[in-house]
Design an enzyme around this catalytic site. Structure first.
Site, PDB file in Angstrom:
ATOM      1  N   GLU A 202      27.310  30.278  48.543  1.00 32.45           N
ATOM      2  CA  GLU A 202      26.781  29.447  49.642  1.00 32.45           C
ATOM      3  C   GLU A 202      25.904  30.246  50.602  1.00 32.45           C
ATOM      4  O   GLU A 202      26.093  30.221  51.829  1.00 32.45           O
ATOM      5  CB  GLU A 202      27.935  28.732  50.369  1.00 32.45           C
ATOM      6  CG  GLU A 202      28.597  27.718  49.462  1.00 32.45           C
ATOM      7  CD  GLU A 202      29.519  26.724  50.146  1.00 32.45           C
ATOM      8  OE1 GLU A 202      29.955  26.985  51.273  1.00 32.45           O
ATOM      9  OE2 GLU A 202      29.803  25.675  49.539  1.00 32.45           O
ATOM     10  N   GLU A 384      31.372  24.151  42.340  1.00 36.78           N
ATOM     11  CA  GLU A 384      32.425  23.702  43.266  1.00 36.78           C
ATOM     12  C   GLU A 384      32.274  22.212  43.506  1.00 36.78           C
ATOM     13  O   GLU A 384      31.170  21.743  43.817  1.00 36.78           O
ATOM     14  CB  GLU A 384      32.347  24.408  44.623  1.00 36.78           C
ATOM     15  CG  GLU A 384      32.951  25.775  44.668  1.00 36.78           C
ATOM     16  CD  GLU A 384      33.042  26.340  46.074  1.00 36.78           C
ATOM     17  OE1 GLU A 384      33.294  25.573  47.030  1.00 36.78           O
ATOM     18  OE2 GLU A 384      32.858  27.558  46.220  1.00 36.78           O
TER      19      GLU A 384
END
Ligand code: BGP
Length: 487
Positions: A202, A384
């Site tokens: 991220e 994810e």
């Protein structure tokens, strides 16, 4: 066609400081997250720090928050505080059992992150920590035993404490060398067994002390730190390709969807500008150059210049990613005049939300897959996605989590449509998280994601017993039928 492509990778994902524990075992050094307390939706988690005069301060630095940390503040452990990363769910001692359970579902991939400070305890030693290497060697051997492909996150929102304190983390260019040395060690030791690598987690969402080790998180520091991470990632890709010709590299982006709140032209245009805050990171790393709108982003964050040398430009060009991986949990909305959130936004009135306020939007996943693929034209990997909720276990630890099955089923259908109907090239899916673990944003255990229940509460109390939930058996069928059982 109601199946996924042949050879599709099905599995789960986790991060070291959320599952491993063993924070003071095996020669592991301290991480920034080790000083982060538990919290909740109402009470954000914070770091515990001390000023030279002994005053305690509690800067928040996880996910949605990045408080400034005064230069003279030092991290300190407090006796009455609970630090979830110290024990997490003790994967460090349970990895064999946990991997066997994952294999029982038929996983052919497991995404996990290597703890930087387990390999280089203070981030800048000459030699790596042998015990750290042997822990991950054992994990990889165990995965291979069951035919599972390791998908390794090299750096998941974390920083060896020493690098944060001594160099202010990624605001220093020196971190590129530390990261490269760490990558080289991983490639040397695990390269022959590991094909898929993610350079960062991220990267478009991380900022501040916890994940980046920077005491400030204003626009300039944040984007300077990101530039250093871009160069570090590109150098790792170049080196990785040299050392492991078959290896494939990605970086992971938080790409939950963002819609305009209305069809008013101003709202639609605002959503485009705001979304570019995320595209910026993908464009630079997957296309290999700073986009034309970069200056506009910098200006929005209060600065107008970043020094980018010709040498850096050349590295970015040569170190492009092979695939784009991302997390997808929800969608939000935005309108003209809103601040730019790079993750999150306002609630869409047409969607239901989880108890933690995350709107549930399976079609948004199909939308994101299409927009990324249309733009980048490289394979996607969804690394994810999942549902964090309170599970009620019976006296045996069994959970009837039909809501999780529904959530996953709807997302799998959307994903299958993106691949089979829209023509998106997607190589795999790793669900967050195969096993209950500590929440990143709140530090809670009760925000549970797993196919496998862990008997442990928010303060780390419990037997740690692992028990498959109803969704575990459902997922096993999904994988064995390569997706056709969801109909
Ligand atoms: C992602 C992180 C993960 C993970 C997940 C769920 O942003 O990469 O580390 O934790 O979000 O978020 P949370 O744990 O806050 O529910």
């Amino acid at each position: 066609m109601n199946t996924f492509p042949k050879g599709f990778l099905w599995g789960g994902a986790s991060a070291d400081f959320q599952v491993e524990g063993g924070f003071d075992e095996g020669g592991r050094g301290l991480l920034s997250h080790d000083y982060e307390t538990d919290g909740s939706l109402e009470e954000p988690r914070h770091h515990t720090m001390k000023m030279p005069d002994g005053t305690l301060i509690y800067p928040r630095s996880s996910f949605f928050y990045a408080d400034e940390v005064p230069p003279e503040a030092e991290p300190v452990f407090l006796e009455d505080a609970y630090y979830p990363s110290h024990k997490a769910v003790d994967f460090y001692h349970h990895y064999k059992e946990d991997i066997a359970l994952m294999a029982g579902m038929g996983f052919n991939v497991y995404r996990f992150s290597i703890c930087w400070s387990r390999i280089y305890p203070n981030g800048e030693e000459e030699q790596p920590n042998k015990e750290g290497l042997s822990f991950y060697r054992n994990v990889i051997n165990e995965l291979k035993k069951y035919g599972m492909e390791p998908l390794i996150t090299i750096c998941h929102d974390e920083m060896p404490m020493n690098l944060a304190l001594k160099y202010d983390g990624w605001s220093s260019r020196y971190l590129i060398d530390c990261y490269l040395k760490y990558c080289k060690t991983l490639f040397e030791h695990f390269g022959q067994d590991c094909k898929y690598w993610l350079t960062f987690n991220e990267i478009n969402a991380v900022k501040g002390f916890g994940p980046c080790g920077t005491r400030k998180s204003d626009g300039h520091v944040r984007y300077l730190a990101a530039h250093h991470m871009f160069v570090a990632s590109a150098k790792a890709v170049i080196l990785g390709h040299e050392m492991m010709p078959d290896a494939k590299f990605g970086t992971m982006y938080a790409m939950s969807e963002l819609y305009p709140a209305s069809c008013k032209s101003e709202d639609v245009f605002h959503a485009l500008l705001e979304r570019r805050e995320n595209w910026y990171f993908i464009d630079i790393m997957a296309r290999g150059y700073y986009p034309s709108y970069a200056k506009q982003i910098w200006k929005h964050h209060g600065f107008d210049h970043l020094e980018i040398s010709d040498e850096d430009k050349d590295i970015l060009k040569r170190g492009q990613l092979d695939f784009v991986s991302f997390s997808y949990y929800r969608s939000n909305i935005t309108q003209a005049g809103d601040p730019w959130f790079n993750v999150g936004g306002s609630i869409n009135p047409y969607l239901e939300t989880t108890p933690w306020g995350w709107p549930i939007d399976p079609l948004g996943l199909r939308h994101v897959m299409n927009t990324i693929y249309d733009r980048i034209q490289k394979p996607l990997f969804i690394v994810e996605n999942g549902l964090g909720v309170i599970d009620q276990a019976d006296e045996n630890g069994y959970v009837e989590d039909d809501y999780r099955i529904e959530y996953l089923k709807d997302h799998f259908k959307a994903m299958r449509d993106a691949i089979n109907e829209d023509g998106v090239d997607c190589i795999g899916y790793t669900m967050w998280a195969p096993i209950d673990l500590v929440s990143l944003s709140t530090g809670e255990m009760k925000k549970r994601y797993g196919f496998i229940y862990v008997d442990m509460n928010d303060k780390g109390e419990g037997s740690l017993k692992r028990t498959p939930k109803k969704s575990y058996y459902w997922m096993k069928e999904v994988i064995s039928s390569n997706g056709s059982s969801i109909d």
